[in-house]
Scaffold this motif. Structure first.
Motif, PDB file in Angstrom:
ATOM      1  N   PHE A 197       0.995  -1.184   0.253  1.00  0.00           N
ATOM      2  CA  PHE A 197      -0.008   0.033  -0.002  1.00  0.00           C
ATOM      3  C   PHE A 197       0.742   1.403  -0.018  1.00  0.00           C
ATOM      4  O   PHE A 197       0.609   2.122  -1.016  1.00  0.00           O
ATOM      5  N   PRO A 198       1.975   1.276   0.813  1.00  0.00           N
ATOM      6  CA  PRO A 198       2.806   2.464   0.723  1.00  0.00           C
ATOM      7  C   PRO A 198       3.441   2.708  -0.741  1.00  0.00           C
ATOM      8  O   PRO A 198       3.555   3.876  -1.225  1.00  0.00           O
ATOM      9  N   PHE A 199       3.640   1.579  -1.352  1.00  0.00           N
ATOM     10  CA  PHE A 199       4.330   1.656  -2.877  1.00  0.00           C
ATOM     11  C   PHE A 199       3.283   2.145  -3.529  1.00  0.00           C
ATOM     12  O   PHE A 199       3.486   2.919  -4.505  1.00  0.00           O
ATOM     13  N   ILE A 200       2.020   1.851  -3.362  1.00  0.00           N
ATOM     14  CA  ILE A 200       0.969   2.497  -4.415  1.00  0.00           C
ATOM     15  C   ILE A 200       0.899   3.872  -4.161  1.00  0.00           C
ATOM     16  O   ILE A 200       0.491   4.743  -5.215  1.00  0.00           O
TER      17      ILE A 200
ATOM     18  N   THR B  47       3.587   5.603  -5.717  1.00  0.00           N
ATOM     19  CA  THR B  47       3.513   5.592  -7.233  1.00  0.00           C
ATOM     20  C   THR B  47       2.574   6.618  -7.694  1.00  0.00           C
ATOM     21  O   THR B  47       2.834   7.328  -8.722  1.00  0.00           O
ATOM     22  N   SER B  48       1.369   6.745  -6.880  1.00  0.00           N
ATOM     23  CA  SER B  48       0.537   8.011  -7.314  1.00  0.00           C
ATOM     24  C   SER B  48       1.348   9.362  -7.428  1.00  0.00           C
ATOM     25  O   SER B  48       0.739   9.925  -8.388  1.00  0.00           O
ATOM     26  N   LEU B  49       2.205   9.512  -6.675  1.00  0.00           N
ATOM     27  CA  LEU B  49       3.015  10.754  -6.701  1.00  0.00           C
ATOM     28  C   LEU B  49       3.845  10.858  -8.152  1.00  0.00           C
ATOM     29  O   LEU B  49       3.751  12.167  -8.613  1.00  0.00           O
ATOM     30  N   PHE B  50       4.267   9.900  -8.620  1.00  0.00           N
ATOM     31  CA  PHE B  50       4.815   9.994  -9.902  1.00  0.00           C
ATOM     32  C   PHE B  50       3.947  10.604 -10.802  1.00  0.00           C
ATOM     33  O   PHE B  50       4.125  11.272 -11.665  1.00  0.00           O
TER      34      PHE B  50
ATOM     35  N   GLU C  80       9.759  14.787  -5.499  1.00  0.00           N
ATOM     36  CA  GLU C  80      10.674  13.904  -6.318  1.00  0.00           C
ATOM     37  C   GLU C  80      12.228  13.766  -5.488  1.00  0.00           C
ATOM     38  O   GLU C  80      12.614  12.402  -5.556  1.00  0.00           O
ATOM     39  N   THR C  81      12.479  14.679  -4.532  1.00  0.00           N
ATOM     40  CA  THR C  81      13.814  14.266  -3.780  1.00  0.00           C
ATOM     41  C   THR C  81      13.224  13.158  -2.750  1.00  0.00           C
ATOM     42  O   THR C  81      14.141  12.256  -2.331  1.00  0.00           O
ATOM     43  N   ALA C  82      12.165  13.329  -2.204  1.00  0.00           N
ATOM     44  CA  ALA C  82      11.570  12.181  -1.343  1.00  0.00           C
ATOM     45  C   ALA C  82      11.353  10.983  -1.857  1.00  0.00           C
ATOM     46  O   ALA C  82      11.792   9.782  -1.596  1.00  0.00           O
ATOM     47  N   ALA C  83      10.325  11.065  -3.070  1.00  0.00           N
ATOM     48  CA  ALA C  83       9.884   9.797  -3.499  1.00  0.00           C
ATOM     49  C   ALA C  83      10.747   8.856  -4.491  1.00  0.00           C
ATOM     50  O   ALA C  83      10.786   7.634  -4.216  1.00  0.00           O
ATOM     51  N   ASN C  84      11.643   9.500  -5.046  1.00  0.00           N
ATOM     52  CA  ASN C  84      12.694   8.584  -6.007  1.00  0.00           C
ATOM     53  C   ASN C  84      13.447   7.558  -5.084  1.00  0.00           C
ATOM     54  O   ASN C  84      13.661   6.402  -5.310  1.00  0.00           O
ATOM     55  N   PRO C  85      14.051   8.121  -3.904  1.00  0.00           N
ATOM     56  CA  PRO C  85      14.839   7.158  -3.121  1.00  0.00           C
ATOM     57  C   PRO C  85      14.012   6.265  -2.304  1.00  0.00           C
ATOM     58  O   PRO C  85      14.467   5.140  -2.080  1.00  0.00           O
TER      59      PRO C  85
ATOM     60  N   ASN D 252      11.717   2.092 -11.629  1.00  0.00           N
ATOM     61  CA  ASN D 252      11.318   2.052 -13.143  1.00  0.00           C
ATOM     62  C   ASN D 252       9.663   1.805 -13.069  1.00  0.00           C
ATOM     63  O   ASN D 252       8.933   2.486 -13.739  1.00  0.00           O
ATOM     64  N   LEU D 253       9.245   0.819 -12.248  1.00  0.00           N
ATOM     65  CA  LEU D 253       7.890   0.623 -12.346  1.00  0.00           C
ATOM     66  C   LEU D 253       6.837   1.970 -11.919  1.00  0.00           C
ATOM     67  O   LEU D 253       6.014   2.513 -12.364  1.00  0.00           O
ATOM     68  N   ALA D 254       7.427   2.660 -10.767  1.00  0.00           N
ATOM     69  CA  ALA D 254       6.863   3.662 -10.062  1.00  0.00           C
ATOM     70  C   ALA D 254       6.880   4.794 -11.404  1.00  0.00           C
ATOM     71  O   ALA D 254       5.977   5.442 -11.502  1.00  0.00           O
ATOM     72  N   GLN D 255       8.070   5.081 -12.109  1.00  0.00           N
ATOM     73  CA  GLN D 255       8.284   6.037 -12.979  1.00  0.00           C
ATOM     74  C   GLN D 255       7.489   5.821 -14.260  1.00  0.00           C
ATOM     75  O   GLN D 255       7.330   6.543 -14.920  1.00  0.00           O
ATOM     76  N   SER D 256       7.006   4.478 -14.518  1.00  0.00           N
ATOM     77  CA  SER D 256       6.167   4.078 -15.489  1.00  0.00           C
ATOM     78  C   SER D 256       4.843   4.864 -15.626  1.00  0.00           C
ATOM     79  O   SER D 256       4.322   5.520 -16.494  1.00  0.00           O
ATOM     80  N   PHE D 257       4.364   5.466 -14.122  1.00  0.00           N
ATOM     81  CA  PHE D 257       3.102   6.154 -14.371  1.00  0.00           C
ATOM     82  C   PHE D 257       3.510   7.447 -14.417  1.00  0.00           C
ATOM     83  O   PHE D 257       2.569   8.309 -14.635  1.00  0.00           O
ATOM     84  N   ASN D 258       4.637   7.851 -14.298  1.00  0.00           N
ATOM     85  CA  ASN D 258       5.016   9.333 -14.936  1.00  0.00           C
ATOM     86  C   ASN D 258       4.890   9.336 -16.321  1.00  0.00           C
ATOM     87  O   ASN D 258       4.337  10.055 -16.899  1.00  0.00           O
ATOM     88  N   GLY D 259       5.287   8.151 -17.000  1.00  0.00           N
ATOM     89  CA  GLY D 259       5.294   8.071 -18.336  1.00  0.00           C
ATOM     90  C   GLY D 259       3.687   8.162 -18.838  1.00  0.00           C
ATOM     91  O   GLY D 259       3.161   8.651 -19.821  1.00  0.00           O
ATOM     92  N   LEU D 260       2.840   7.657 -18.053  1.00  0.00           N
ATOM     93  CA  LEU D 260       1.208   7.328 -18.139  1.00  0.00           C
ATOM     94  C   LEU D 260       0.870   8.927 -18.287  1.00  0.00           C
ATOM     95  O   LEU D 260       0.167   9.467 -19.304  1.00  0.00           O
ATOM     96  N   ALA D 261       1.289   9.508 -17.375  1.00  0.00           N
ATOM     97  CA  ALA D 261       0.856  11.066 -17.140  1.00  0.00           C
ATOM     98  C   ALA D 261       1.412  11.778 -18.369  1.00  0.00           C
ATOM     99  O   ALA D 261       0.609  12.882 -19.004  1.00  0.00           O
ATOM    100  N   THR D 262       2.623  11.576 -18.894  1.00  0.00           N
ATOM    101  CA  THR D 262       3.139  12.227 -20.103  1.00  0.00           C
ATOM    102  C   THR D 262       1.983  12.075 -21.184  1.00  0.00           C
ATOM    103  O   THR D 262       1.936  12.967 -22.085  1.00  0.00           O
TER     104      THR D 262
END
Length: 422
Positions: free
Chosen positions: A8-11, A14-17, A117-122, A138-148
Protein backbone atom coordinates in the motif's frame (compact mmCIF):
# COMPACT_ATOMS: atom_id res chain seq x y z
CA UNK A 1 9.07 -6.63 -5.40
CA UNK A 2 6.73 -5.58 -2.56
CA UNK A 3 5.56 -7.37 0.56
CA UNK A 4 2.13 -7.04 2.18
CA UNK A 5 3.60 -4.44 4.53
CA UNK A 6 5.04 -2.30 1.73
CA UNK A 7 2.42 -2.78 -1.02
CA UNK A 8 0.00 0.00 0.00
CA UNK A 9 2.81 2.51 0.73
CA UNK A 10 4.31 1.68 -2.67
CA UNK A 11 0.95 2.33 -4.36
CA UNK A 12 0.71 5.69 -2.58
CA UNK A 13 4.25 6.61 -3.60
CA UNK A 14 3.52 5.57 -7.19
CA UNK A 15 0.55 7.97 -7.30
CA UNK A 16 3.00 10.82 -6.71
CA UNK A 17 4.92 9.94 -9.86
CA UNK A 18 1.71 10.22 -11.87
CA UNK A 19 0.75 13.53 -10.24
CA UNK A 20 4.02 15.36 -10.86
CA UNK A 21 4.20 13.92 -14.37
CA UNK A 22 0.72 15.27 -15.01
CA UNK A 23 1.68 18.73 -13.71
CA UNK A 24 4.86 18.84 -15.82
CA UNK A 25 3.05 17.88 -19.00
CA UNK A 26 0.40 20.56 -18.60
CA UNK A 27 3.18 23.11 -19.19
CA UNK A 28 3.26 22.59 -23.01
CA UNK A 29 -0.46 23.46 -22.95
CA UNK A 30 0.07 26.47 -20.70
CA UNK A 31 2.82 28.01 -22.85
CA UNK A 32 0.70 28.70 -25.98
CA UNK A 33 -2.36 29.36 -23.80
CA UNK A 34 -0.67 32.08 -21.74
CA UNK A 35 1.13 33.42 -24.79
CA UNK A 36 -2.20 34.19 -26.42
CA UNK A 37 -3.94 35.32 -23.23
CA UNK A 38 -1.24 37.90 -22.44
CA UNK A 39 -0.02 38.53 -26.03
CA UNK A 40 3.50 37.43 -25.13
CA UNK A 41 6.55 37.00 -27.30
CA UNK A 42 8.01 33.50 -27.60
CA UNK A 43 10.86 34.42 -25.27
CA UNK A 44 8.41 35.71 -22.67
CA UNK A 45 6.30 32.56 -22.97
CA UNK A 46 9.30 30.31 -22.34
CA UNK A 47 9.58 31.84 -18.86
CA UNK A 48 7.12 29.07 -17.92
CA UNK A 49 9.92 26.51 -18.30
CA UNK A 50 12.42 28.86 -16.68
CA UNK A 51 10.27 29.23 -13.56
CA UNK A 52 10.10 25.44 -13.22
CA UNK A 53 13.81 24.71 -13.75
CA UNK A 54 14.95 27.51 -11.45
CA UNK A 55 12.76 26.05 -8.69
CA UNK A 56 14.33 22.61 -9.14
CA UNK A 57 17.81 24.06 -8.89
CA UNK A 58 17.07 26.25 -5.85
CA UNK A 59 14.90 23.83 -3.86
CA UNK A 60 16.73 20.52 -4.26
CA UNK A 61 19.16 21.10 -1.40
CA UNK A 62 16.52 22.47 1.04
CA UNK A 63 14.42 19.41 0.16
CA UNK A 64 17.34 17.18 1.12
CA UNK A 65 17.66 18.97 4.46
CA UNK A 66 13.94 18.42 5.12
CA UNK A 67 14.33 14.68 4.53
CA UNK A 68 17.54 14.54 6.57
CA UNK A 69 16.02 16.26 9.61
CA UNK A 70 12.34 15.27 9.53
CA UNK A 71 12.19 12.09 7.42
CA UNK A 72 10.68 11.04 4.11
CA UNK A 73 7.07 11.06 5.28
CA UNK A 74 7.26 14.70 6.38
CA UNK A 75 9.02 15.56 3.13
CA UNK A 76 6.31 13.92 1.03
CA UNK A 77 3.48 15.66 2.91
CA UNK A 78 5.30 19.01 2.71
CA UNK A 79 5.83 18.58 -1.03
CA UNK A 80 2.16 17.75 -1.59
CA UNK A 81 0.98 20.81 0.34
CA UNK A 82 3.38 23.18 -1.45
CA UNK A 83 2.30 21.62 -4.78
CA UNK A 84 -1.35 22.20 -3.78
CA UNK A 85 -0.66 25.82 -2.76
CA UNK A 86 0.81 26.58 -6.17
CA UNK A 87 -2.20 24.97 -7.87
CA UNK A 88 -4.66 27.06 -5.84
CA UNK A 89 -2.71 30.22 -6.73
CA UNK A 90 -3.83 29.80 -10.34
CA UNK A 91 -7.22 31.11 -9.24
CA UNK A 92 -6.05 34.59 -8.08
CA UNK A 93 -3.56 34.60 -10.97
CA UNK A 94 -6.44 34.25 -13.44
CA UNK A 95 -8.54 36.79 -11.53
CA UNK A 96 -5.81 39.44 -11.52
CA UNK A 97 -4.76 38.65 -15.12
CA UNK A 98 -1.10 39.12 -14.22
CA UNK A 99 1.40 36.93 -16.08
CA UNK A 100 3.96 37.28 -13.30
CA UNK A 101 1.38 35.81 -10.89
CA UNK A 102 1.15 32.70 -13.08
CA UNK A 103 4.94 32.42 -13.05
CA UNK A 104 4.97 32.66 -9.24
CA UNK A 105 2.30 29.94 -9.05
CA UNK A 106 4.34 27.70 -11.38
CA UNK A 107 7.48 28.36 -9.37
CA UNK A 108 5.71 27.29 -6.15
CA UNK A 109 4.30 24.20 -7.85
CA UNK A 110 7.82 23.30 -9.00
CA UNK A 111 9.13 23.81 -5.44
CA UNK A 112 6.59 21.24 -4.27
CA UNK A 113 7.53 18.90 -7.11
CA UNK A 114 11.20 19.20 -6.18
CA UNK A 115 10.49 18.16 -2.60
CA UNK A 116 8.32 15.27 -3.80
CA UNK A 117 10.89 14.00 -6.30
CA UNK A 118 13.73 14.32 -3.81
CA UNK A 119 11.74 12.19 -1.35
CA UNK A 120 9.79 9.78 -3.55
CA UNK A 121 12.58 8.59 -5.86
CA UNK A 122 14.89 7.22 -3.13
CA UNK A 123 11.91 6.04 -1.05
CA UNK A 124 10.42 4.01 -3.93
CA UNK A 125 13.87 2.65 -4.74
CA UNK A 126 14.40 1.47 -1.16
CA UNK A 127 10.90 0.23 -0.30
CA UNK A 128 11.67 -3.48 -0.48
CA UNK A 129 14.42 -5.89 -1.48
CA UNK A 130 17.53 -3.88 -2.51
CA UNK A 131 18.09 -6.33 -5.37
CA UNK A 132 14.96 -4.97 -7.08
CA UNK A 133 15.48 -1.26 -6.31
CA UNK A 134 16.07 -0.15 -9.91
CA UNK A 135 13.22 -2.28 -11.24
CA UNK A 136 10.91 -0.95 -8.52
CA UNK A 137 11.78 2.68 -9.34
CA UNK A 138 11.25 2.08 -13.06
CA UNK A 139 7.81 0.61 -12.31
CA UNK A 140 6.85 3.69 -10.28
CA UNK A 141 8.26 5.98 -12.98
CA UNK A 142 6.13 4.17 -15.58
CA UNK A 143 3.12 6.02 -14.20
CA UNK A 144 5.00 9.24 -14.81
CA UNK A 145 5.11 8.09 -18.42
CA UNK A 146 1.36 7.47 -18.33
CA UNK A 147 0.88 11.08 -17.24
CA UNK A 148 3.08 12.19 -20.14
CA UNK A 149 0.56 10.61 -22.51
CA UNK A 150 -2.66 11.73 -20.77
CA UNK A 151 -1.90 15.27 -19.54
CA UNK A 152 -1.64 17.01 -22.95
CA UNK A 153 -4.80 15.31 -24.20
CA UNK A 154 -6.85 16.18 -21.10
CA UNK A 155 -5.27 19.60 -20.62
CA UNK A 156 -5.96 20.70 -24.19
CA UNK A 157 -9.63 19.81 -23.88
CA UNK A 158 -10.09 21.52 -20.52
CA UNK A 159 -7.81 24.55 -20.70
CA UNK A 160 -8.09 25.39 -24.40
CA UNK A 161 -11.91 25.45 -24.43
CA UNK A 162 -11.98 29.15 -25.40
CA UNK A 163 -9.24 28.97 -28.01
CA UNK A 164 -10.03 32.15 -29.94
CA UNK A 165 -8.32 32.50 -33.30
CA UNK A 166 -6.30 35.56 -34.24
CA UNK A 167 -9.00 36.51 -36.76
CA UNK A 168 -11.73 36.34 -34.11
CA UNK A 169 -9.73 38.48 -31.71
CA UNK A 170 -8.87 41.11 -34.35
CA UNK A 171 -12.56 41.44 -35.24
CA UNK A 172 -13.47 42.36 -31.64
CA UNK A 173 -13.49 45.77 -30.04
CA UNK A 174 -10.68 46.54 -27.62
CA UNK A 175 -12.97 45.94 -24.65
CA UNK A 176 -14.38 42.78 -26.19
CA UNK A 177 -10.87 41.47 -26.87
CA UNK A 178 -9.86 42.20 -23.26
CA UNK A 179 -12.86 40.30 -21.93
CA UNK A 180 -12.28 37.41 -24.35
CA UNK A 181 -8.63 37.06 -23.33
CA UNK A 182 -9.62 37.28 -19.66
CA UNK A 183 -12.13 34.47 -20.19
CA UNK A 184 -9.43 32.44 -21.94
CA UNK A 185 -7.03 32.94 -19.04
CA UNK A 186 -9.76 31.92 -16.58
CA UNK A 187 -10.10 28.41 -18.02
CA UNK A 188 -7.16 27.28 -15.86
CA UNK A 189 -9.04 27.91 -12.61
CA UNK A 190 -11.23 24.79 -12.46
CA UNK A 191 -8.60 22.17 -13.47
CA UNK A 192 -5.98 23.57 -11.10
CA UNK A 193 -8.50 23.87 -8.25
CA UNK A 194 -9.39 20.19 -8.76
CA UNK A 195 -5.69 19.28 -8.88
CA UNK A 196 -4.99 21.20 -5.66
CA UNK A 197 -7.91 19.54 -3.88
CA UNK A 198 -6.73 16.07 -4.91
CA UNK A 199 -3.25 16.88 -3.61
CA UNK A 200 -4.59 17.96 -0.20
CA UNK A 201 -6.61 14.74 0.01
CA UNK A 202 -3.56 12.61 -0.78
CA UNK A 203 -1.52 14.55 1.80
CA UNK A 204 -4.17 13.69 4.42
CA UNK A 205 -4.01 10.01 3.40
CA UNK A 206 -0.23 10.05 3.79
CA UNK A 207 -0.57 11.70 7.21
CA UNK A 208 -2.70 8.81 8.48
CA UNK A 209 -0.71 6.04 6.77
CA UNK A 210 2.02 4.13 8.62
CA UNK A 211 4.99 4.16 6.26
CA UNK A 212 8.01 1.88 6.58
CA UNK A 213 10.98 4.03 7.54
CA UNK A 214 14.19 3.98 5.52
CA UNK A 215 17.24 3.93 7.74
CA UNK A 216 20.92 3.39 7.31
CA UNK A 217 22.77 0.70 9.17
CA UNK A 218 24.90 1.58 12.17
CA UNK A 219 28.15 1.15 10.26
CA UNK A 220 27.33 4.04 7.95
CA UNK A 221 27.20 7.43 9.71
CA UNK A 222 24.84 10.09 8.45
CA UNK A 223 26.35 12.57 6.03
CA UNK A 224 27.20 15.90 7.64
CA UNK A 225 27.13 18.09 4.55
CA UNK A 226 26.68 18.07 0.80
CA UNK A 227 30.40 17.75 0.05
CA UNK A 228 30.51 14.57 2.11
CA UNK A 229 28.07 13.01 -0.35
CA UNK A 230 30.28 13.99 -3.29
CA UNK A 231 33.02 11.65 -2.08
CA UNK A 232 31.08 8.82 -3.76
CA UNK A 233 32.46 8.29 -7.24
CA UNK A 234 29.26 6.77 -8.63
CA UNK A 235 27.14 9.63 -7.24
CA UNK A 236 29.31 12.21 -8.97
CA UNK A 237 28.85 10.38 -12.25
CA UNK A 238 25.13 9.96 -11.52
CA UNK A 239 24.77 13.73 -11.20
CA UNK A 240 26.67 14.27 -14.46
CA UNK A 241 24.71 11.57 -16.31
CA UNK A 242 21.36 12.90 -15.10
CA UNK A 243 22.29 16.45 -16.16
CA UNK A 244 22.97 15.28 -19.70
CA UNK A 245 20.03 12.87 -19.82
CA UNK A 246 17.44 15.48 -18.80
CA UNK A 247 18.98 17.89 -21.29
CA UNK A 248 18.56 15.28 -24.02
CA UNK A 249 14.97 14.54 -23.02
CA UNK A 250 13.95 18.20 -23.14
CA UNK A 251 15.68 18.62 -26.52
CA UNK A 252 13.76 15.67 -27.93
CA UNK A 253 10.30 16.45 -26.57
CA UNK A 254 10.22 20.26 -26.49
CA UNK A 255 11.71 20.74 -29.96
CA UNK A 256 10.02 17.79 -31.66
CA UNK A 257 7.33 19.71 -33.56
CA UNK A 258 9.82 22.25 -34.87
CA UNK A 259 12.22 19.44 -35.81
CA UNK A 260 9.62 17.25 -37.53
CA UNK A 261 8.12 20.05 -39.62
CA UNK A 262 11.56 20.93 -41.02
CA UNK A 263 13.28 17.54 -41.17
CA UNK A 264 10.31 15.56 -42.51
CA UNK A 265 8.33 18.39 -44.13
CA UNK A 266 5.07 17.56 -42.35
CA UNK A 267 2.51 19.99 -40.94
CA UNK A 268 2.55 21.11 -37.32
CA UNK A 269 -0.71 19.25 -36.68
CA UNK A 270 0.75 16.01 -38.02
CA UNK A 271 3.89 16.61 -35.99
CA UNK A 272 1.77 17.01 -32.85
CA UNK A 273 0.17 13.63 -33.56
CA UNK A 274 3.60 12.05 -33.89
CA UNK A 275 4.60 13.74 -30.64
CA UNK A 276 1.74 11.77 -29.07
CA UNK A 277 3.38 8.63 -30.46
CA UNK A 278 6.62 9.72 -28.82
CA UNK A 279 4.79 9.87 -25.49
CA UNK A 280 3.30 6.43 -26.06
CA UNK A 281 6.71 5.00 -27.03
CA UNK A 282 8.14 6.51 -23.84
CA UNK A 283 5.38 4.90 -21.75
CA UNK A 284 5.73 1.54 -23.50
CA UNK A 285 9.49 1.65 -23.04
CA UNK A 286 9.10 2.16 -19.28
CA UNK A 287 6.88 -0.92 -18.85
CA UNK A 288 8.94 -3.14 -21.15
CA UNK A 289 12.17 -1.95 -19.54
CA UNK A 290 10.84 -2.69 -16.07
CA UNK A 291 9.94 -6.23 -17.19
CA UNK A 292 13.32 -6.85 -18.83
CA UNK A 293 15.14 -5.84 -15.66
CA UNK A 294 14.06 -9.16 -14.19
CA UNK A 295 16.49 -10.81 -16.61
CA UNK A 296 19.18 -8.20 -17.35
CA UNK A 297 21.28 -5.95 -15.15
CA UNK A 298 19.88 -2.43 -15.12
CA UNK A 299 23.28 -0.78 -15.67
CA UNK A 300 23.95 -2.90 -18.75
CA UNK A 301 20.48 -2.14 -20.14
CA UNK A 302 21.09 1.56 -19.56
CA UNK A 303 24.37 1.41 -21.47
CA UNK A 304 22.96 -0.59 -24.38
CA UNK A 305 19.92 1.68 -24.67
CA UNK A 306 22.22 4.72 -24.70
CA UNK A 307 24.36 3.21 -27.49
CA UNK A 308 21.22 2.50 -29.54
CA UNK A 309 20.15 6.10 -29.08
CA UNK A 310 23.54 7.32 -30.28
CA UNK A 311 22.94 5.52 -33.58
CA UNK A 312 19.37 6.86 -33.75
CA UNK A 313 20.73 10.39 -33.23
CA UNK A 314 22.97 9.86 -36.26
CA UNK A 315 19.85 8.95 -38.25
CA UNK A 316 18.10 12.07 -36.90
CA UNK A 317 21.08 14.16 -38.08
CA UNK A 318 21.70 12.64 -41.51
CA UNK A 319 18.38 11.01 -42.42
CA UNK A 320 15.71 12.45 -44.69
CA UNK A 321 11.92 12.41 -44.73
CA UNK A 322 9.82 10.41 -42.29
CA UNK A 323 12.74 8.17 -41.31
CA UNK A 324 13.93 11.05 -39.11
CA UNK A 325 10.61 11.14 -37.25
CA UNK A 326 10.67 7.38 -36.70
CA UNK A 327 14.24 7.64 -35.42
CA UNK A 328 13.17 10.20 -32.80
CA UNK A 329 10.24 8.02 -31.74
CA UNK A 330 12.79 5.24 -31.26
CA UNK A 331 14.92 7.57 -29.15
CA UNK A 332 11.89 8.20 -26.91
CA UNK A 333 11.42 4.45 -26.44
CA UNK A 334 15.04 3.79 -25.46
CA UNK A 335 15.48 6.84 -23.23
CA UNK A 336 12.38 5.90 -21.19
CA UNK A 337 14.29 3.94 -18.52
CA UNK A 338 17.15 6.39 -18.19
CA UNK A 339 16.01 8.85 -15.52
CA UNK A 340 14.92 6.28 -12.89
CA UNK A 341 17.83 3.95 -13.68
CA UNK A 342 20.44 6.71 -13.37
CA UNK A 343 18.77 7.87 -10.16
CA UNK A 344 18.69 4.41 -8.57
CA UNK A 345 22.29 3.61 -9.55
CA UNK A 346 23.48 7.05 -8.45
CA UNK A 347 22.13 6.74 -4.89
CA UNK A 348 22.99 3.05 -4.53
CA UNK A 349 24.73 2.25 -1.23
CA UNK A 350 25.07 5.91 -0.20
CA UNK A 351 23.88 5.11 3.31
CA UNK A 352 23.75 8.29 5.39
CA UNK A 353 24.47 10.41 2.31
CA UNK A 354 21.29 9.30 0.50
CA UNK A 355 19.24 12.44 1.17
CA UNK A 356 22.00 14.77 -0.03
CA UNK A 357 22.73 12.47 -2.97
CA UNK A 358 19.08 12.55 -3.98
CA UNK A 359 19.10 16.35 -3.79
CA UNK A 360 22.19 16.57 -5.99
CA UNK A 361 20.66 14.35 -8.67
CA UNK A 362 17.43 16.36 -8.60
CA UNK A 363 19.47 19.58 -8.95
CA UNK A 364 21.03 18.18 -12.10
CA UNK A 365 17.61 18.48 -13.78
CA UNK A 366 18.78 22.01 -14.58
CA UNK A 367 20.40 20.41 -17.62
CA UNK A 368 16.97 20.70 -19.20
CA UNK A 369 17.28 24.49 -19.11
CA UNK A 370 20.83 24.66 -20.51
CA UNK A 371 21.38 22.02 -23.19
CA UNK A 372 18.29 22.77 -25.35
CA UNK A 373 19.68 26.29 -25.82
CA UNK A 374 22.83 24.74 -27.28
CA UNK A 375 20.62 22.62 -29.55
CA UNK A 376 18.93 25.80 -30.76
CA UNK A 377 22.22 27.64 -31.18
CA UNK A 378 23.67 24.89 -33.39
CA UNK A 379 20.45 24.79 -35.42
CA UNK A 380 20.48 28.57 -35.97
CA UNK A 381 24.20 28.81 -36.81
CA UNK A 382 24.14 25.92 -39.29
CA UNK A 383 20.67 26.69 -40.67
CA UNK A 384 19.77 23.01 -40.24
CA UNK A 385 17.79 21.90 -37.19
CA UNK A 386 18.88 18.30 -37.72
CA UNK A 387 22.42 19.23 -36.71
CA UNK A 388 21.02 20.16 -33.29
CA UNK A 389 20.84 16.42 -32.55
CA UNK A 390 24.59 16.54 -31.99
CA UNK A 391 23.67 17.66 -28.45
CA UNK A 392 21.48 14.62 -27.58
CA UNK A 393 24.15 12.40 -29.19
CA UNK A 394 26.79 13.77 -26.81
CA UNK A 395 24.34 13.38 -23.91
CA UNK A 396 23.80 9.70 -24.67
CA UNK A 397 27.56 9.17 -24.88
CA UNK A 398 27.80 10.36 -21.26
CA UNK A 399 24.88 8.13 -20.22
CA UNK A 400 26.52 5.15 -21.95
CA UNK A 401 29.74 5.71 -19.99
CA UNK A 402 27.77 5.85 -16.75
CA UNK A 403 26.03 2.58 -17.62
CA UNK A 404 29.25 0.79 -18.54
CA UNK A 405 31.58 2.13 -15.86
CA UNK A 406 30.55 5.29 -13.99
CA UNK A 407 27.86 3.56 -11.90
CA UNK A 408 30.32 1.24 -10.14
CA UNK A 409 30.62 1.69 -6.38
CA UNK A 410 34.27 2.12 -5.48
CA UNK A 411 34.00 1.90 -1.71
CA UNK A 412 32.03 -0.07 0.81
CA UNK A 413 29.09 2.05 1.98
CA UNK A 414 26.16 1.30 4.21
CA UNK A 415 23.07 0.02 2.51
CA UNK A 416 19.62 1.50 2.85
CA UNK A 417 17.34 -0.71 4.87
CA UNK A 418 13.58 -0.80 5.35
CA UNK A 419 13.07 -1.19 9.03
CA UNK A 420 10.77 0.09 11.71
CA UNK A 421 7.34 1.49 11.13
CA UNK A 422 6.84 5.24 11.51
Amino acid sequence: MATKKTLFPFILITSLFFLWGFAHNLDPILIPHLQKSFTLTTVQATLVDSAVFVAYFLMALPAGFIMKKYGYKTGIISGLLVFALGSFLFIPAANTQQYVFFLVALFIIACGLTILETAANPYASSLGDPAYSTQRLNLAQSFNGLATTLAPVIGARVILTKDYTAAQLSAMTEEGRRLALAAEAATVKVPYFILGSVLVLIAVIFAFTRLPAIQTNEEQPAGKHIFHAFRHHHLRWGVIAQFFYVGAQVCVFSLFILYATKAAGITAVSAADYLGLCGFAFLLGRFIGTYLMQYFRSARMLAVYAVLNIFLCLVAIWGTGMVTVYAVIGICFFMSIMFPTIFALGIKELGGDTEFGSSLIIMSIVGGAILPRLFGYISDVTGNIQYGYIIPLICFLVVAYFGFKGHRVNQKDGKLLVSTII
